[in-house]
Design an enzyme around this catalytic site. Sequence first.
Site, short mmCIF file in Angstrom:
data_model
loop_
_atom_site.label_atom_id
_atom_site.label_comp_id
_atom_site.label_asym_id
_atom_site.label_seq_id
_atom_site.Cartn_x
_atom_site.Cartn_y
_atom_site.Cartn_z
N HIS A 263 20.79 -22.40 -3.40
CA HIS A 263 20.29 -22.51 -2.08
C HIS A 263 19.03 -23.56 -2.18
O HIS A 263 18.14 -23.24 -2.98
CB HIS A 263 19.86 -21.21 -1.38
CG HIS A 263 20.86 -20.86 -0.94
ND1 HIS A 263 20.84 -19.76 0.16
CD2 HIS A 263 22.30 -20.79 -0.91
CE1 HIS A 263 21.98 -19.30 0.52
NE2 HIS A 263 22.93 -19.72 -0.17
N TYR B 34 14.38 -15.74 7.30
CA TYR B 34 13.47 -14.63 7.53
C TYR B 34 12.85 -14.88 8.90
O TYR B 34 12.38 -15.93 9.40
CB TYR B 34 12.35 -15.06 6.62
CG TYR B 34 12.56 -14.72 5.08
CD1 TYR B 34 13.37 -15.71 4.22
CD2 TYR B 34 12.25 -13.34 4.47
CE1 TYR B 34 13.59 -15.35 2.99
CE2 TYR B 34 12.86 -13.46 3.04
CZ TYR B 34 13.37 -14.32 2.58
OH TYR B 34 13.51 -14.08 1.08
N PRO C 233 10.17 -6.50 -0.89
CA PRO C 233 11.12 -7.42 -1.27
C PRO C 233 11.03 -8.81 -0.41
O PRO C 233 11.98 -9.76 -0.78
CB PRO C 233 12.52 -6.61 -0.74
CG PRO C 233 11.98 -5.55 -0.06
CD PRO C 233 10.76 -5.20 -0.28
N LYS D 117 11.11 -11.28 -5.07
CA LYS D 117 10.35 -11.19 -6.65
C LYS D 117 10.80 -10.11 -7.41
O LYS D 117 10.48 -10.33 -8.60
CB LYS D 117 8.78 -11.21 -6.29
CG LYS D 117 8.23 -12.52 -5.88
CD LYS D 117 8.61 -13.81 -6.46
CE LYS D 117 8.79 -15.16 -6.01
NZ LYS D 117 9.84 -15.76 -6.20
N TYR E 152 8.20 -19.26 -3.92
CA TYR E 152 9.31 -18.27 -3.69
C TYR E 152 10.19 -18.72 -4.62
O TYR E 152 10.88 -18.08 -5.12
CB TYR E 152 9.94 -19.00 -2.37
CG TYR E 152 10.94 -17.99 -1.77
CD1 TYR E 152 12.52 -18.61 -2.42
CD2 TYR E 152 10.86 -17.07 -0.93
CE1 TYR E 152 13.52 -17.68 -1.77
CE2 TYR E 152 12.07 -16.40 -0.52
CZ TYR E 152 13.38 -16.79 -1.02
OH TYR E 152 14.55 -15.98 -0.56
P1 FAS Z 1 15.67 -0.25 -11.85
O1 FAS Z 1 14.79 0.68 -11.17
O2 FAS Z 1 16.58 -1.24 -11.29
O3 FAS Z 1 16.21 0.45 -13.17
C1 FAS Z 1 15.71 1.60 -13.76
C2 FAS Z 1 16.87 2.30 -14.42
O4 FAS Z 1 16.14 3.35 -15.14
C3 FAS Z 1 17.68 2.97 -13.39
O5 FAS Z 1 18.95 2.85 -13.64
C4 FAS Z 1 17.28 4.47 -13.69
O6 FAS Z 1 18.49 5.28 -13.36
C5 FAS Z 1 17.00 4.45 -14.93
N1 FAS Z 1 15.81 5.63 -15.04
C6 FAS Z 1 15.02 6.05 -14.33
N2 FAS Z 1 14.27 7.17 -15.06
C7 FAS Z 1 15.11 7.51 -16.12
C8 FAS Z 1 14.90 8.45 -17.15
N3 FAS Z 1 14.09 9.37 -17.00
N4 FAS Z 1 15.65 8.30 -18.31
C9 FAS Z 1 16.74 7.44 -18.21
N5 FAS Z 1 17.06 6.48 -17.31
C10 FAS Z 1 16.09 6.40 -16.25
N6 FAS Z 1 14.22 -6.78 -5.29
C11 FAS Z 1 14.40 -8.00 -4.82
O7 FAS Z 1 14.04 -8.98 -5.49
N7 FAS Z 1 15.05 -8.10 -3.57
C12 FAS Z 1 15.62 -7.01 -2.89
O8 FAS Z 1 16.03 -7.07 -1.72
C13 FAS Z 1 15.31 -5.71 -3.59
N8 FAS Z 1 15.90 -4.57 -2.65
C14 FAS Z 1 15.57 -3.30 -3.31
C15 FAS Z 1 15.77 -2.23 -2.60
C16 FAS Z 1 15.58 -1.03 -3.35
C17 FAS Z 1 16.06 0.16 -2.50
C18 FAS Z 1 14.88 -0.94 -4.40
C19 FAS Z 1 14.39 0.56 -5.01
C20 FAS Z 1 14.38 -1.90 -5.12
C21 FAS Z 1 14.86 -3.49 -4.42
N9 FAS Z 1 14.47 -4.44 -5.42
C22 FAS Z 1 14.58 -5.70 -4.79
C23 FAS Z 1 13.77 -4.58 -6.46
C24 FAS Z 1 14.76 -4.28 -7.63
O9 FAS Z 1 15.68 -5.16 -7.46
C25 FAS Z 1 14.18 -4.09 -8.84
O10 FAS Z 1 13.05 -5.18 -8.73
C26 FAS Z 1 14.86 -4.21 -10.07
O11 FAS Z 1 15.97 -3.18 -9.91
C27 FAS Z 1 13.87 -3.92 -11.21
O12 FAS Z 1 14.84 -3.78 -12.14
P2 FAS Z 1 14.44 -2.54 -13.38
O13 FAS Z 1 12.97 -2.82 -13.77
O14 FAS Z 1 15.65 -2.75 -14.36
O15 FAS Z 1 14.30 -1.29 -12.48
C1 PHB Z 2 18.96 -9.81 -0.47
O1 PHB Z 2 19.80 -10.61 -0.24
O2 PHB Z 2 19.01 -8.81 -0.88
C2 PHB Z 2 17.57 -10.26 -0.29
C3 PHB Z 2 17.33 -11.83 -0.56
C4 PHB Z 2 15.84 -11.87 -0.16
C5 PHB Z 2 14.88 -11.13 0.07
C6 PHB Z 2 15.04 -9.80 -0.29
C7 PHB Z 2 16.50 -9.55 -0.25
O3 PHB Z 2 13.53 -11.73 0.07
#
Ligand code: FAS
Ligand code: PHB
Length: 393
Positions: free
Chosen positions: A72, A200, A292, A296, A384
């Site tokens: 994109h 957005y 989000p 980032k 971005y």
């Molecule tokens: P994660 O949370 O992905 O992974 C951590 C892992 O550790 C999990 O699998 C968990 O089960 C495990 N864990 C936790 N406690 C533990 C323990 N005690 N023992 C063993 N394992 C354990 N980012 C974006 O850029 N765009 C988005 O749209 C976006 N949407 C999101 C929506 C939600 C609901 C959430 C919660 C986050 C979102 N994020 C988004 C952010 C997300 O993408 C994170 O930045 C990304 O998953 C970060 O990755 P990790 O640091 O690996 O953490």
């Molecule tokens: C998504 O596709 O999940 C998404 C993309 C851009 C954002 C947040 C979420 O800023």
Amino acid sequence: MRTQVAIIGAGPAGLLLGQLLHRAGIDAVILEQRSREYVLGRIRAGVLEPGTVEVLDYAGVSKRLHSDGLTHDGIEIGFEGRRHRIDFKDLIGSSVTVYGQTEITRDLMEARAAGGAVSLYEVHDVAVHDIASHSPKVSFVRNGVADTIECDFIAGCDGFHGVSRPSIPAGALTLHERTYPFGWLGVLADVPPSWPELIYANSDRGFALASMRSPTRVRCYVQCPLQDRIEEWSDGRFWDEFRRRIGGDVAERMITGPSIEKGIAPLRSFVAEPMQFGNLFLAGDAAHIVPPTGAKGLNLAASDVWYLYQGLREFYRERSRAGLDRYSQRCLGRVWKAARFSWWMTTQLHRFPGTDAFHDKIQAAELDYLFSSRAAQCSLAENYVGLPLDPRS
Ligand code: FAS
Ligand code: PHB
């Protein structure tokens, strides 16, 4: 059990670190509390910065990303019934890749299994010990059997609710936090996107985001009150509200369909300083959370992991701790700039409850300036698309 690096968490941060270390011949064991299927079932991020793609290239896991990912060259921002394109290619000669976090996780899991590296899923009662010593340990229970991993280093990649960050003595950490008075209701649906790039929208009814995962799968969000429950949002209500906020020609021509995933996520800004204590290093959501809106979260996890990998590789090759000792400082420089940008995108594009006319006028002036200034658009574009991982300066 003994290893060089114990990694807690098999999200993107833990799996990417494991893959980078494996390719450098550094032994690591990943401990994950959930099952593989559960981790893969989490629907999260969708946009990759070029820097993140380069790290995934280096890790040898980007084949599908390059074949299925969507390039994109810009985004659109909707406000007061008009949409304005921010043209990354024209402004800064760059672009982003749309490729779901789920697919990255799948690619990393497959690479790790192919490499024969040890990942222990569905472990419980994970605890870290002696993190200030040269022989830290991680204890855990799996299939009812208690076990301990002796290691040189522990990578806390266990997300915001993990055990790593709370294992650092409270006096050693400074926590910074902002919560936002709304959440994001997200829907995944197998219908073709009626928008070529992400939109957005800051509408008078609230924020909406039109995103996608592929030419046949959309990812859409609407801002919702924090107290809303998912049961209150039928698919029909969601699509009606989404259409009203996205508006214009997109609302008229868009195709809707049944949600295959639907959830409400709270928004927060959170940074823990420092991101290390002794031989425990925090990476990704374990150390920081960004709203989000700036896309980032996943990309910051990748840059943390890149810096930690470089420090660990330097230690094992040159027996130098220089990179490890400056890990937190190196990460936080980039983390705070991304936190600022994510906060700015969130404050500019959402309707905040209880604000006054002055707040609304300032928000409108900020967006009016953005739409009329190439300099302002260049600033948004470079943030971005992502600031350099290895700034030469
Ligand atoms: P994660 O949370 O992905 O992974 C951590 C892992 O550790 C999990 O699998 C968990 O089960 C495990 N864990 C936790 N406690 C533990 C323990 N005690 N023992 C063993 N394992 C354990 N980012 C974006 O850029 N765009 C988005 O749209 C976006 N949407 C999101 C929506 C939600 C609901 C959430 C919660 C986050 C979102 N994020 C988004 C952010 C997300 O993408 C994170 O930045 C990304 O998953 C970060 O990755 P990790 O640091 O690996 O953490
Ligand atoms: C998504 O596709 O999940 C998404 C993309 C851009 C954002 C947040 C979420 O800023």
